[in-house]
Design an enzyme around this catalytic site. Structure first.
Site, PDB file in Angstrom:
ATOM      1  N   PRO A  68       0.798  -1.227   0.000  1.00 48.24           N
ATOM      2  CA  PRO A  68       0.000   0.000   0.000  1.00 48.24           C
ATOM      3  C   PRO A  68       0.834   1.283   0.000  1.00 48.24           C
ATOM      4  CG  PRO A  68      -0.012  -1.016   2.171  1.00 48.24           C
ATOM      5  CD  PRO A  68       0.618  -2.014   1.240  1.00 48.24           C
ATOM      6  N   ASN A  69       0.317   2.242  -0.720  1.00 50.37           N
ATOM      7  CA  ASN A  69       0.870   3.608  -0.819  1.00 50.37           C
ATOM      8  C   ASN A  69       2.152   3.708  -1.657  1.00 50.37           C
ATOM      9  OD1 ASN A  69      -1.139   4.902   0.890  1.00 50.37           O
ATOM     10  ND2 ASN A  69      -0.198   3.748   2.555  1.00 50.37           N
ATOM     11  N   ARG A  95       5.535  10.856  -2.504  1.00 53.24           N
ATOM     12  CA  ARG A  95       5.252  10.523  -1.104  1.00 53.24           C
ATOM     13  C   ARG A  95       6.517  10.647  -0.251  1.00 53.24           C
ATOM     14  NH1 ARG A  95       4.660   4.432   1.321  1.00 53.24           N
ATOM     15  NH2 ARG A  95       4.095   5.044   3.422  1.00 53.24           N
ATOM     16  N   TYR A 133      11.491   8.219   1.370  1.00 50.63           N
ATOM     17  CA  TYR A 133      11.398   7.152   0.361  1.00 50.63           C
ATOM     18  C   TYR A 133      12.089   7.476  -0.962  1.00 50.63           C
ATOM     19  CZ  TYR A 133       7.940   5.394   3.651  1.00 50.63           C
ATOM     20  OH  TYR A 133       7.319   4.940   4.795  1.00 50.63           O
ATOM     21  N   ASN A 175       7.442  -5.913  -0.715  1.00 49.41           N
ATOM     22  CA  ASN A 175       7.447  -4.775   0.216  1.00 49.41           C
ATOM     23  C   ASN A 175       6.020  -4.622   0.740  1.00 49.41           C
ATOM     24  OD1 ASN A 175       7.480  -2.385   1.605  1.00 49.41           O
ATOM     25  ND2 ASN A 175       8.653  -1.252   0.056  1.00 49.41           N
ATOM     26  N   ALA A 203       2.904  -0.644   5.182  1.00 49.58           N
ATOM     27  CA  ALA A 203       2.486  -0.627   6.594  1.00 49.58           C
ATOM     28  C   ALA A 203       1.912  -1.968   7.056  1.00 49.58           C
ATOM     29  CB  ALA A 203       1.473   0.493   6.820  1.00 49.58           C
ATOM     30  N   HIS A 253       3.646  -4.348   9.700  1.00 49.77           N
ATOM     31  CA  HIS A 253       3.667  -4.214  11.155  1.00 49.77           C
ATOM     32  C   HIS A 253       2.493  -4.872  11.867  1.00 49.77           C
ATOM     33  CE1 HIS A 253       6.772  -1.530   9.848  1.00 49.77           C
ATOM     34  NE2 HIS A 253       5.909  -0.732   9.230  1.00 49.77           N
ATOM     35  N   ASP A 267       0.122 -15.315   7.321  1.00 48.98           N
ATOM     36  CA  ASP A 267      -0.440 -16.667   7.155  1.00 48.98           C
ATOM     37  C   ASP A 267      -0.417 -17.099   5.690  1.00 48.98           C
ATOM     38  OD1 ASP A 267      -0.914 -17.016   9.829  1.00 48.98           O
ATOM     39  OD2 ASP A 267      -3.091 -16.718   9.724  1.00 48.98           O
ATOM     40  N   GLU A 305      11.457 -10.192   2.047  1.00 53.60           N
ATOM     41  CA  GLU A 305      10.836  -8.945   2.495  1.00 53.60           C
ATOM     42  C   GLU A 305      11.797  -7.783   2.220  1.00 53.60           C
ATOM     43  OE1 GLU A 305      10.286  -8.873   6.714  1.00 53.60           O
ATOM     44  OE2 GLU A 305       9.377  -6.890   6.731  1.00 53.60           O
ATOM     45  N   HIS A 344      12.287  -3.333   2.237  1.00 53.63           N
ATOM     46  CA  HIS A 344      11.830  -1.991   2.605  1.00 53.63           C
ATOM     47  C   HIS A 344      12.783  -0.960   2.034  1.00 53.63           C
ATOM     48  CE1 HIS A 344       8.867  -3.624   5.316  1.00 53.63           C
ATOM     49  NE2 HIS A 344       9.794  -4.449   5.763  1.00 53.63           N
ATOM     50  N   LEU A 345      12.227   0.120   1.561  1.00 54.36           N
ATOM     51  CA  LEU A 345      13.059   1.224   1.078  1.00 54.36           C
ATOM     52  C   LEU A 345      13.792   1.875   2.246  1.00 54.36           C
ATOM     53  CD1 LEU A 345      10.278   2.620  -1.226  1.00 54.36           C
ATOM     54  CD2 LEU A 345      12.500   1.849  -2.074  1.00 54.36           C
ATOM     55  N   ARG A 375      13.175   4.014  12.647  1.00 56.34           N
ATOM     56  CA  ARG A 375      12.040   4.934  12.525  1.00 56.34           C
ATOM     57  C   ARG A 375      11.129   4.852  13.758  1.00 56.34           C
ATOM     58  NH1 ARG A 375       9.321   4.510   6.856  1.00 56.34           N
ATOM     59  NH2 ARG A 375       8.440   6.454   7.646  1.00 56.34           N
ATOM     60  N   ARG A 384       7.024   0.921  13.688  1.00 59.72           N
ATOM     61  CA  ARG A 384       7.603   0.332  12.470  1.00 59.72           C
ATOM     62  C   ARG A 384       8.711  -0.663  12.770  1.00 59.72           C
ATOM     63  NH1 ARG A 384       5.489   3.551   8.286  1.00 59.72           N
ATOM     64  NH2 ARG A 384       5.173   5.703   8.978  1.00 59.72           N
TER      65      ARG A 384
HETATM   66  C1  DQA Z   1       8.044   0.725   3.951  1.00 58.62           C
HETATM   67  C2  DQA Z   1       8.124   0.963   5.459  1.00 58.62           C
HETATM   68  C3  DQA Z   1       6.733   0.896   6.098  1.00 58.62           C
HETATM   69  O1  DQA Z   1       6.823   1.152   7.492  1.00 58.62           O
HETATM   70  C4  DQA Z   1       5.831   1.942   5.474  1.00 58.62           C
HETATM   71  O2  DQA Z   1       4.529   1.827   6.013  1.00 58.62           O
HETATM   72  C5  DQA Z   1       5.809   1.880   3.992  1.00 58.62           C
HETATM   73  C6  DQA Z   1       7.053   1.653   3.272  1.00 58.62           C
HETATM   74  C7  DQA Z   1       9.404   0.922   3.264  1.00 58.62           C
HETATM   75  O3  DQA Z   1       9.548   0.484   2.130  1.00 58.62           O
HETATM   76  O4  DQA Z   1      10.302   1.541   3.829  1.00 58.62           O
HETATM   77  O5  DQA Z   1       4.766   2.086   3.357  1.00 58.62           O
HETATM   78  O6  DQA Z   1       7.644  -0.635   3.733  1.00 58.62           O
END
Ligand code: DQA
Length: 142
Positions: A9-10, A17, A22, A73, A76, A79, A86, A97, A99-100, A106, A110
């Site tokens: 998401p996002n 953003r 990021y 990735n 959110a 968390h 599952d 997994e 993460h940027l 942080r 997180r």
């Molecule tokens: C993220 C880290 C997460 O905490 C955050 O909610 C994101 C991006 C990252 O790529 O750093 O949306 O997954």
């Protein structure tokens, strides 16, 4: 080897953003870098982005028999999304997994990943390189 990249998401808003956190690259630019490296590594890669948890669960289920590795990735959902954890356990495909940002440097909420315990490994804090390192790791693992 077929690799599925799932952006959570996002992440569709990357580029605009929170660029200080990021970076300024768009998701399309990140996907282009992933595709270029995948070509060099002789990997067959497909990238998707979903905002909703259910769509991600469906995507993970559909990966069975279609992909050897998933690079993910979770945004959110990292968390708190036990349904996604599952799903990863259920499909039996190694999930990397990514993460940027460095989630451990942080906000408190997180610093915990409910996804990490069911993943093959976690790479974070290196911007787009987190994805590229995961792709290299996936290529080595097979
Ligand atoms: C993220 C880290 C997460 O905490 C955050 O909610 C994101 C991006 C990252 O790529 O750093 O949306 O997954």
């Amino acid at each position: 080897m077929r690799v599925l990249v799932i952006h959570g998401p996002n992440l569709n808003l990357l580029g605009e953003r929170e660029p200080a956190v990021y970076g300024t690259e768009t998701l399309a630019q990140i996907d282009a870098q992933i595709a270029e490296l995948a070509k060099n590594l002789h990997l067959d890669v497909r990238s998707v982005q979903h905002n909703s948890e259910g769509a991600i669960v469906d995507e993970l289920h559909a990966a069975r028999g279609a992909y050897e590795t998933v690079i993910f990735n979770p945004g959110a959902y990292t968390h708190y999304a036990y349904a996604i954890a599952d799903a990863i356990s259920a499909i039996g495909i190694p999930v990397f997994e990514v993460h940027l940002s460095n989630i451990f440097a942080r906000e408190e909420f997180r610093r915990k990943s409910v996804i990490a315990p069911v993943c093959a490994g976690t790479i974070g804090g290196f911007g787009v390189d987190s994805y590229l390192l995961a792709l290299r790791a996936a290529a080595h693992k097979i």
